[in-house]
Design a protein around this motif. Sequence first.
Motif: not given
Lengths: 254, 247
Positions: A56-60, A212-215, A221-228
């Motif tokens: 997460l840190q890397k993507h953020v 990536d999570a969608e695939q 993970v998709v939801l987590m990404g949206i929330f972040v």
Amino acid sequence: MKFEKDSLLTSGLVLPSVLLLLWWTGSMAGWWNAFLLPSPEKVFDSFVMSIQDGDLQKHVWASLERIIKGFGLSAVMALSLALVCSWFPALLVQLEPTLEFLRHIPPMSVIPMLILWFGIGEAPKIILIILATFFPVFMNVLQGIRDCDPKLIEVAKVFGYKKWDQFKYVILPSAVPSILTGLRLGLGYSWRSLVAAELVAASSGLGYMILDAEQLSRSDVVLMGIFVIGALGAFLDYGFLWAIKRYLKRGIEA
Amino acid sequence: MSWLKIEGLKKNYELEDMDVDALRGIDLDIEEGGFIVIVGRSGSGKTTLLRILAGLEKETAGRIIFKGRICGEEHPLPVGMVFQEARLLPWLSVENNILFPFHHEGRAKDMHSKAVSLLKMIGLEEYGNAMPHQLSGGMAQRVALGRALSCDPDIVLLDEPLGALDYFTRRALQRELAKIYLAGGKTFLMVTHDVGEALRLGTRVIVLNRGKIEASIPIELGYPRDRHSDKFQSLLDEVLEALDDAE
């Protein structure tokens, strides 16, 4: 109705709390398929795991870097052009039809051309963010400068302010609230365009993480990404709002 | 040689294909240290005259001579001005508004003591850090007066500065204006609709009518003035008569 300061009612947390409760209750009761909407615990677990892995840190950071570069460049360009245009109205007359044409093009529609021209590196992603954020900043700066009260300019004239000083000490400070509003809007637009930007052959970033999570069919993970994305965007927006309020309250000390 | 001389001052506007003569040849000698009050009906050219003196508008013809030198863009009149509205800069504190005439010269930071003495003079010594939106109309107008005085101008222009204030604030500020005027050294040029105010403050009342001077009436009364005195009443009648003649 009288509200207590800083109470739950005035903090704006009632609606999110109710939605969270509904989500949690629905998940526990099995009101829907857990794949379509995973439970809050599952999303939270993904969040914790992603932090533990360092993913997460890397993507953020990758997304933040793009936002900083894209939004920063866009803000500098929009501010500079708006200031130059307000100083030389004849230039604005020449630029206005072109800018008006460009303003109405959805940034996502130019993705194929950006890839063609700039490849699949960082450049098209940054340019996409620039395209999405330039106009809100530009238009607000220009409007702020145009809206300066001519009566205040007269005050400066009476006290011997030359044209440049009138601009520096009256017009520009009076436009600051509009400039900050433009920057705030631009920042919001930059987050919105982020996922689209990271659709362009990215290997990192929150948008990439979601795709990536969608695939991988990982809706948690998709939801987590949206929330972040939402939380980071709101956090930055509150930061900006705080700066605007602080500025308006304190004024500029000469 | 006059201290301030206005010669044949004319101002012509074009309003939707219509020519408007706001000033039709003003000739006026202004003595140093006087409190000149200009009265007249709406549209008589009072504000236009003040705006030309402030350099906010350009005369169509005529000239302004200050201490023997013709004034213009190169040599503006050394004025401070108070407008009908306070026109404070909303992002600056009261102290910084008072020191606004020095901001562009970068001298405002060194002038705290000047601001303090001006704040004291206008009775707002505790409001230096306040912001304009926290002030009442009367307080804001006092700050505007402090700002006009801060650059130590030879001439203070007042364009109906008390026009938007309630009766009591207006009276209190009239007393303060008289006090500041008596404290020294400045020439005041004030425009007002209020003949009583003109009589309470002025050392000379100029009656303006359709862009020309109708009358110039010296007011030889000390301060504070008793508006019930015979002299005050006869001067009031004289000014009102001049205004009636101007109809």
